[in-house]
Design a protein around this motif. Structure first.
Motif, mmCIF file in Angstrom:
data_model
loop_
_atom_site.group_PDB
_atom_site.id
_atom_site.type_symbol
_atom_site.label_atom_id
_atom_site.label_comp_id
_atom_site.label_asym_id
_atom_site.label_seq_id
_atom_site.Cartn_x
_atom_site.Cartn_y
_atom_site.Cartn_z
ATOM 1 N N PRO A 30 37.621 35.006 54.824
ATOM 2 C CA PRO A 30 38.756 34.144 54.474
ATOM 3 C C PRO A 30 40.031 34.609 55.166
ATOM 4 N N PRO A 31 41.039 33.739 55.224
ATOM 5 C CA PRO A 31 42.349 34.200 55.678
ATOM 6 C C PRO A 31 42.806 35.352 54.779
ATOM 7 N N VAL A 32 43.578 36.262 55.317
ATOM 8 C CA VAL A 32 43.976 37.475 54.591
ATOM 9 C C VAL A 32 44.618 37.136 53.250
ATOM 10 N N ALA A 33 45.573 36.230 53.241
ATOM 11 C CA ALA A 33 46.276 35.905 51.995
ATOM 12 C C ALA A 33 45.318 35.321 50.957
ATOM 13 N N ALA A 34 44.398 34.484 51.386
ATOM 14 C CA ALA A 34 43.416 33.895 50.466
ATOM 15 C C ALA A 34 42.493 34.973 49.916
ATOM 16 N N GLY A 35 42.107 35.891 50.776
ATOM 17 C CA GLY A 35 41.251 36.987 50.337
ATOM 18 C C GLY A 35 41.952 37.892 49.330
ATOM 19 N N ILE A 36 43.225 38.158 49.579
ATOM 20 C CA ILE A 36 43.995 39.000 48.657
ATOM 21 C C ILE A 36 44.149 38.293 47.308
ATOM 22 N N ALA A 37 44.527 37.022 47.329
ATOM 23 C CA ALA A 37 44.710 36.274 46.082
ATOM 24 C C ALA A 37 43.401 36.219 45.287
ATOM 25 N N SER A 38 42.314 35.949 45.974
ATOM 26 C CA SER A 38 41.019 35.894 45.298
ATOM 27 C C SER A 38 40.620 37.270 44.778
ATOM 28 N N GLY A 39 40.935 38.304 45.533
ATOM 29 C CA GLY A 39 40.666 39.669 45.091
ATOM 30 C C GLY A 39 41.463 40.038 43.845
ATOM 31 N N VAL A 40 42.694 39.562 43.773
ATOM 32 C CA VAL A 40 43.515 39.801 42.584
ATOM 33 C C VAL A 40 42.875 39.127 41.368
ATOM 34 N N ALA A 41 42.362 37.914 41.555
ATOM 35 C CA ALA A 41 41.706 37.212 40.451
ATOM 36 C C ALA A 41 40.476 37.979 39.972
ATOM 37 N N VAL A 42 39.673 38.453 40.906
ATOM 38 C CA VAL A 42 38.467 39.212 40.545
ATOM 39 C C VAL A 42 38.858 40.530 39.875
ATOM 40 N N ALA A 43 39.904 41.178 40.367
ATOM 41 C CA ALA A 43 40.367 42.426 39.754
ATOM 42 C C ALA A 43 40.895 42.191 38.342
ATOM 43 N N ALA A 44 41.598 41.070 38.139
ATOM 44 C CA ALA A 44 42.086 40.745 36.796
ATOM 45 C C ALA A 44 40.915 40.536 35.842
ATOM 46 N N LEU A 45 39.884 39.842 36.311
ATOM 47 C CA LEU A 45 38.690 39.651 35.485
ATOM 48 C C LEU A 45 38.052 41.000 35.149
ATOM 49 N N ALA A 46 37.943 41.853 36.135
ATOM 50 C CA ALA A 46 37.357 43.178 35.897
ATOM 51 C C ALA A 46 38.172 43.960 34.868
ATOM 52 N N ALA A 47 39.492 43.906 34.970
ATOM 53 C CA ALA A 47 40.351 44.604 34.008
ATOM 54 C C ALA A 47 40.162 44.034 32.606
ATOM 55 N N GLN A 48 40.060 42.723 32.518
ATOM 56 C CA GLN A 48 39.832 42.108 31.212
ATOM 57 C C GLN A 48 38.524 42.597 30.597
ATOM 58 N N LEU A 49 37.476 42.578 31.408
ATOM 59 C CA LEU A 49 36.147 42.923 30.902
ATOM 60 C C LEU A 49 35.994 44.405 30.597
ATOM 61 N N LEU A 50 36.530 45.250 31.449
ATOM 62 C CA LEU A 50 36.301 46.686 31.317
ATOM 63 C C LEU A 50 37.340 47.409 30.465
ATOM 64 N N LEU A 51 38.558 46.905 30.442
ATOM 65 C CA LEU A 51 39.633 47.614 29.746
ATOM 66 C C LEU A 51 40.098 46.927 28.467
ATOM 67 N N VAL A 52 40.247 45.626 28.508
ATOM 68 C CA VAL A 52 40.877 44.937 27.380
ATOM 69 C C VAL A 52 39.869 44.397 26.374
ATOM 70 N N ARG A 53 38.805 43.764 26.853
ATOM 71 C CA ARG A 53 37.826 43.181 25.917
ATOM 72 C C ARG A 53 37.231 44.210 24.958
ATOM 73 N N PRO A 54 36.930 45.432 25.387
ATOM 74 C CA PRO A 54 36.406 46.400 24.408
ATOM 75 C C PRO A 54 37.380 46.671 23.253
ATOM 76 N N VAL A 55 38.666 46.757 23.555
ATOM 77 C CA VAL A 55 39.678 46.978 22.515
ATOM 78 C C VAL A 55 39.739 45.774 21.578
ATOM 79 N N LEU A 56 39.758 44.582 22.163
ATOM 80 C CA LEU A 56 39.785 43.371 21.345
ATOM 81 C C LEU A 56 38.511 43.240 20.516
ATOM 82 N N GLY A 57 37.393 43.630 21.096
ATOM 83 C CA GLY A 57 36.121 43.559 20.385
ATOM 84 C C GLY A 57 36.106 44.451 19.150
ATOM 85 N N ARG A 58 36.664 45.647 19.277
ATOM 86 C CA ARG A 58 36.732 46.556 18.125
ATOM 87 C C ARG A 58 37.594 45.949 17.019
#
Length: 140
Positions: free
Chosen positions: A71-99
Motif C-alpha cells: 500500500p501507499p505509505v500513509a495508507a499502510g501507516i493508518a491501517s497499521g494504527v488501526a490494527v495496533a489499536a485493536l491489539a491494544a484493546q484485546l491484549l491490554l484493555v479487554r482483560p481489565v474490562l472482563g474482570r
C-alpha cells in the motif's frame, strides 16, 4: 475480485461494524426498558467478543491484501494504527474490562474503571485510522 479490492472492502465494512456496535448499539442498550447493568454487561460481553473476533479476521484479510500489493505509505501507516489499536484493546484493555464485568455479574459492585474510557479512546482512534486508511487505499 483482487486482494486489493477485498482489502478496501474489508476496511469499510470494518468501519461500519465499529460505528454500528461501539457507537450505536453499546450506548443505546442501557437505555432500553428493563435492561439492568448486569444484563447490559452480559449482552455487551457477547457482542464485543463477536465483534473482536470478526475484527481479527478483517485485520488478517487487510494485511494479506497488503502482502499482495504494497500500500501507499500513509495508507499502510493508518491501517497499521488501526490494527495496533485493536491489539491494544484485546491484549491490554479487554482483560481489565472482563474482570470488572465478571465481578458485576457475580453481584459485586467494583469501582468504575478507567479501562472503559481507554477502550472508547482506542475505538475512536481505530475508527479514524480505518477511515483514513480506507480513503487512501480507495484513492490509490
Amino acid at each position: 475480485m483482487t486482494a486489493w479490492a477485498v482489502a478496501v472492502a474489508v476496511t469499510f465494512t470494518w468501519i461500519g461494524m465499529v460505528l454500528a456496535i461501539s457507537f450505536v448499539e453499546a450506548p443505546l442498550k442501557f437505555r432500553a426498558p428493563g435492561v439492568t447493568v448486569p444484563i447490559g454487561l452480559g449482552i455487551g460481553r457477547l457482542v464485543f467478543r463477536a465483534l473482536n473476533a470478526v475484527e481479527l479476521v478483517f485485520a488478517l484479510v487487510l494485511l494479506s491484501g497488503f502482502a499482495a500489493r504494497t500500500p501507499p505509505v500513509a495508507a499502510g501507516i493508518a491501517s497499521g494504527v488501526a490494527v495496533a489499536a485493536l491489539a491494544a484493546q484485546l491484549l491490554l484493555v479487554r482483560p481489565v474490562l472482563g474482570r470488572r464485568t465478571r465481578a458485576v455479574l457475580a453481584g459485586q459492585e467494583p469501582p468504575r474503571s478507567p479501562a472503559h474510557l481507554a477502550y472508547v479512546a482506542l475505538e475512536f482512534g481505530k475508527l479514524v485510522a480505518l477511515l483514513t486508511g480506507g480513503v487512501l487505499l480507495l484513492t490509490s
